[in-house]
Structure formats: C-alpha cells, structure tokens
Motif scaffolding. Structure first.
Motif, mmCIF file in Angstrom:
data_model
loop_
_atom_site.group_PDB
_atom_site.id
_atom_site.type_symbol
_atom_site.label_atom_id
_atom_site.label_comp_id
_atom_site.label_asym_id
_atom_site.label_seq_id
_atom_site.Cartn_x
_atom_site.Cartn_y
_atom_site.Cartn_z
ATOM 1 N N GLN B 11 10.630 1.837 -9.591
ATOM 2 C CA GLN B 11 12.068 2.078 -9.532
ATOM 3 C C GLN B 11 12.611 1.429 -8.264
ATOM 4 N N VAL B 12 13.664 0.653 -8.452
ATOM 5 C CA VAL B 12 14.352 0.052 -7.313
ATOM 6 C C VAL B 12 15.747 0.632 -7.259
ATOM 7 N N THR B 13 16.161 1.091 -6.095
ATOM 8 C CA THR B 13 17.504 1.609 -5.935
ATOM 9 C C THR B 13 18.106 1.071 -4.641
ATOM 10 N N GLN B 37 3.946 10.008 -1.304
ATOM 11 C CA GLN B 37 2.825 9.365 -0.644
ATOM 12 C C GLN B 37 3.248 8.019 -0.093
ATOM 13 N N LYS B 38 3.174 7.886 1.206
ATOM 14 C CA LYS B 38 3.457 6.605 1.840
ATOM 15 C C LYS B 38 2.153 5.848 2.042
ATOM 16 N N SER B 39 2.282 4.572 2.252
ATOM 17 C CA SER B 39 1.128 3.683 2.255
ATOM 18 C C SER B 39 0.045 4.162 3.209
ATOM 19 N N ALA B 86 11.377 5.213 0.710
ATOM 20 C CA ALA B 86 10.549 4.300 -0.082
ATOM 21 C C ALA B 86 9.101 4.765 -0.009
ATOM 22 N N ALA B 87 8.515 5.003 -1.164
ATOM 23 C CA ALA B 87 7.174 5.593 -1.212
ATOM 24 C C ALA B 87 6.715 5.636 -2.659
ATOM 25 N N MET B 88 5.475 6.096 -2.841
ATOM 26 C CA MET B 88 4.978 6.446 -4.168
ATOM 27 C C MET B 88 5.249 7.931 -4.359
ATOM 28 N N TYR B 89 5.785 8.296 -5.503
ATOM 29 C CA TYR B 89 6.035 9.694 -5.814
ATOM 30 C C TYR B 89 5.092 10.107 -6.948
ATOM 31 N N LEU B 90 4.282 11.106 -6.645
ATOM 32 C CA LEU B 90 3.262 11.572 -7.570
ATOM 33 C C LEU B 90 3.662 12.928 -8.137
ATOM 34 N N CYS B 91 3.515 13.048 -9.429
ATOM 35 C CA CYS B 91 3.692 14.328 -10.110
ATOM 36 C C CYS B 91 2.305 14.852 -10.474
ATOM 37 N N ALA B 92 2.125 16.145 -10.366
ATOM 38 C CA ALA B 92 0.854 16.750 -10.739
ATOM 39 C C ALA B 92 1.124 18.053 -11.464
ATOM 40 N N THR B 93 0.166 18.488 -12.261
ATOM 41 C CA THR B 93 0.290 19.761 -12.955
ATOM 42 C C THR B 93 -1.003 20.538 -12.832
ATOM 43 N N PRO B 105 0.461 8.834 -13.003
ATOM 44 C CA PRO B 105 0.204 7.530 -12.400
ATOM 45 C C PRO B 105 1.120 7.198 -11.231
ATOM 46 N N GLY B 106 2.172 7.988 -11.034
ATOM 47 C CA GLY B 106 3.074 7.760 -9.911
ATOM 48 C C GLY B 106 4.237 6.844 -10.250
ATOM 49 N N THR B 107 5.305 6.986 -9.475
ATOM 50 C CA THR B 107 6.452 6.076 -9.514
ATOM 51 C C THR B 107 6.607 5.497 -8.116
ATOM 52 N N ARG B 108 6.572 4.173 -8.061
ATOM 53 C CA ARG B 108 6.778 3.520 -6.764
ATOM 54 C C ARG B 108 8.258 3.253 -6.590
ATOM 55 N N LEU B 109 8.841 3.856 -5.577
ATOM 56 C CA LEU B 109 10.274 3.724 -5.308
ATOM 57 C C LEU B 109 10.492 2.730 -4.178
ATOM 58 N N THR B 110 11.347 1.765 -4.459
ATOM 59 C CA THR B 110 11.784 0.798 -3.446
ATOM 60 C C THR B 110 13.262 1.032 -3.175
ATOM 61 N N VAL B 111 13.632 1.079 -1.913
ATOM 62 C CA VAL B 111 15.029 1.265 -1.513
ATOM 63 C C VAL B 111 15.496 0.007 -0.789
ATOM 64 N N LEU B 112 16.528 -0.613 -1.332
ATOM 65 C CA LEU B 112 17.030 -1.865 -0.741
ATOM 66 C C LEU B 112 18.223 -1.610 0.162
#
Lengths: 112, 112
Positions: B11-13, B37-39, B86-93, B105-112
C-alpha cells in the motif's frame, strides 16, 4: 515485565550442518509458552516450534528442536541438516497471560 | 486451507492521507492482533481484539485506530500517516490470549 533476549544478531552455517540459535528470557509468570518464529525475506512470520513451560520434554519438529532450560531461562533452537530454505530472520518469543513478547531476532544465513 | 489473509500486500499513501489495511481469517479465532514491524526490528504490538473487546497498547499513537465488525475481519485505520509510519503491518490471530498466534503475510505501507 517480560523480556526476551537474542544475543546473536547474525549467524551463518554451511548447508547440511547444524546450527544453534540462543535465546534467554525473563518472566515472573509460572505459566507461559515459548516460541520460535521464522521470517524469511517474503516477510511472513511462520511458526517453527512451540514449547509449553510446564513440559520438561524438549519440543521437536522434524529438523528443528529446542533445548529448554527452565531454571536458567534459556530456550535455544537447533536446526539440523541446514537447508538453503532455512535462511531467514528467527525470532524467539514468550507468551504470558496476555502478550507475545519478541526478541530482537537472529538473521541466519545458509552458505551453499 | 484455514489462514490469515491481509490486503493489500503493498500500500502506498501520501503523507496525511488516511489509509485502511485489512485482515481476514478463516480460523474462527477469537483474538486478532495488529503489529507494526520496521526494518530489522521485532514486531511491535499496536492493539488486539479479544472477540469484541478492544485492547490498546499504552504507547500506540492515537493516529492508529482499529475496527472489528465481525469475527472474521479486522481493520487498521491510520488517520494521518506520517513518514515514520512506513512499515510492515502484520495481522495475527489466536484461539485465546495464550494460544499460538498465526500471522498473515503482512502489508507493506509506504508513505510518500
């Protein structure tokens, strides 16, 4: 407070050899669970192995086994017959009553 | 196969533009978690739902909100993303608060 410490930021091993990743933890809870998760470059966190603190027997999953030393609060992961697909970041984690606490991770490289 | 699904994977926002990340599960688990989760860092718990009960971590910024309209779905809303989000966002159950957590699997968010 619960803490998990992985003292090896990086490890490397030759393919087909054995490697041990270290983890120590601290908790005041009597019931807890310990985990090793693997996170390959694809970034999905995958469960490798789980250990219940009340069990004395060390957990084993195929080539992966743990050495759980409850008194020493140590929980190391042994990977036997290392394969290229084992290359990943490995996180040790402690689950208490509420929260899963992660260590800082060990990056494992497999040398062909 | 029962699993945890996250959309989108990337996701890019733009700075300040609200964004929503989604997680769904077919495991029928009671508990759903969101981690940031950041790098090269361990995942950091933002909040979790036990059924409909929302539990926010004390250090989660107000900029982050979550919704769980039903058992299967959980959303992460970032109201005004900053560059630091900007980071990876992980969902867990998990089945309960002490059960093993299974990650998407995570969503990698990029913020421009």
């Amino acid at each position: 407070a619960q803490t998990v410490t992985q003292s090896q930021p990086e490890m490397s091993v030759q393919e087909a050899e054995t490697v041990t990743l270290s983890c120590t933890y601290d908790t005041s809870e009597s019931d807890y669970y310990l985990f090793w998760y693997k996170q390959p470059p694809s970034r999905q966190m995958i469960l490798v192995i789980r250990q219940e603190a009340y069990k004395q027997q060390n957990a084993t999953e195929n080539r992966f086994s743990v050495n759980f030393q409850k008194a020493a609060k140590s929980f190391s992961l042994k990977i036997s017959d290392s394969q290229l697909g084992d290359a990943a970041m490995y996180f040790c984690a402690l689950q208490g009553a509420q929260k899963l606490v992660f260590g800082q991770g060990t990056r494992l490289t497999i040398n062909p | 196969d029962a699993m945890v699904i996250q959309n989108p994977r990337y996701q890019v926002t733009q700075f300040g533009k609200p964004v929503t990340l989604s997680c769904s599960q077919t495991l029928n688990h009671n508990v759903m978690y969101w981690y940031q989760q950041k790098s090269s860092q361990a995942p950091k718990l933002l909040f979790h739902y036990y059924d409909k009960d929302f539990n926010n971590e004390a250090d989660t910024p107000d900029n982050f909100q979550s919704r769980r309209p039903n058992t299967s779905f959980c959303f992460l809303d970032i109201r005004s993303p900053g560059l630091g989000d900007a980071a990876m966002y992980l969902c867990a159950t998990s089945g309960s608060s002490t059960d093993t957590q299974y990650f998407g699997p995570g969503t990698r968010l990029t913020v421009l």
